[in-house]
Write a protein that holds these residues in place. Structure first.
Motif, short mmCIF file in Angstrom:
data_model
loop_
_atom_site.label_atom_id
_atom_site.label_comp_id
_atom_site.label_asym_id
_atom_site.label_seq_id
_atom_site.Cartn_x
_atom_site.Cartn_y
_atom_site.Cartn_z
N SER A 39 3.42 12.60 4.01
CA SER A 39 3.44 11.73 2.85
C SER A 39 2.73 12.36 1.66
CB SER A 39 2.78 10.38 3.19
OG SER A 39 2.66 9.57 2.04
N THR B 293 3.10 6.72 4.01
CA THR B 293 2.72 7.08 5.39
C THR B 293 3.25 6.06 6.37
OG1 THR B 293 0.70 8.23 4.67
CG2 THR B 293 0.77 7.46 6.95
N ALA C 26 2.59 11.59 9.81
CA ALA C 26 3.16 10.81 8.71
C ALA C 26 2.26 10.88 7.48
CB ALA C 26 3.35 9.35 9.14
N PHE C 27 0.95 10.82 7.70
CA PHE C 27 -0.02 10.93 6.61
C PHE C 27 0.11 12.29 5.91
CE2 PHE C 27 -4.18 12.52 5.31
CZ PHE C 27 -4.63 11.53 4.45
N TRP D 175 6.28 6.41 9.22
CA TRP D 175 5.94 6.00 10.59
C TRP D 175 6.90 4.93 11.08
CZ3 TRP D 175 0.14 4.73 12.06
CH2 TRP D 175 0.04 4.59 13.45
#
Length: 229
Positions: free
Chosen positions: A176, A141, A172-173, A145
């Motif tokens: 991921s 993540t 991003a989380f 980022w």
């Protein structure tokens, strides 16, 4: 006598802190998609992010040298996050993201070291295995980022028109963990070479982690039975 006392205390300390790490990760993962858009939501995310990193430091604090290294790595990660939150112009996100990447990588390595060297399966080993997997997703993540910060708007392509069109925070989380689990819905596509490389490495890591860890845990679980027989 001292060795016997030490062997009794360390597992109890490790088991508590590993469970604490799992709880902190759970709080961050549950709250992340909901609080980010609220007023003051970034403060909550920063608190939970700091809690995860502090819990991670405690989870690998079995030896004094490891604890010192973890604290040294945690200071710029946590401090940079809060300084960036309070004074964005003073410390860019790339600072705490880079420091966080190193810290999480160090924690994951120590958790896996503990799991792979464990003589049998117990609560400590299971918690460490789960925590290491979730920390891997958190590590990527921050990597996505960071790439987005270094190449704004050029590293990822968004195939939807809703939400923020950047890899900051929850995007991003989300990307991921769907990559780590090899789901890949296709709504976010890595475009830059470094972004594609990161996505490929994460997908392979997710597959290998599950295969290797399951094999290791099965071997640990079956060994005591074979010895008893």
């Amino acid at each position: 006598m001292r060795e016997s006392v030490k062997s009794l205390r360390i597992p109890r300390f490790r088991r508590f802190t590993t469970v604490q790490l799992l709880v902190a990760l759970g709080l961050l993962f549950v709250a992340f998609p909901f609080v980010e858009e609220f007023k003051g939501g970034n403060v909550i995310v920063s608190v939970l992010f700091s809690l995860v990193l502090l819990s991670a430091v405690l989870a690998v604090a079995e030896r004094k040298r490891v604890l010192v290294v973890a604290i040294v790595l945690a200071i710029p990660a946590i401090g940079g996050r809060w300084i960036n939150h309070l004074q964005p112009d003073l410390v860019p996100p790339s600072v705490f993201l880079s420091a966080g990447l190193i810290l999480v990588g160090f924690v994951v390595a120590n958790l896996l070291r503990f799991v792979l060297r464990a003589p049998s399966v117990n609560v400590e080993v299971l918690c460490a295995s789960i925590a290491a997997y979730l920390m891997l997703g958190l590590m990527w993540t921050m990597a996505y980022w960071l790439v987005d910060q270094l190449t704004p708007g050029g590293a990822f392509s968004f195939n939807t028109t809703t939400g923020k069109q950047s890899m900051n925070g929850f995007n991003a989380f989300y990307f991921s963990f769907i990559t780590l689990s090899t789901v890949g819905f296709g709504d976010i596509t890595p475009v830059a070479r470094i972004a594609r490389w990161l996505a490929a490495m994460e997908a392979m890591t997710g597959l290998l982690y599950v295969a290797v860890l399951i094999a290791r845990l099965v071997a640990l679980y079956s060994t005591p039975k074979s010895n008893d027989s």
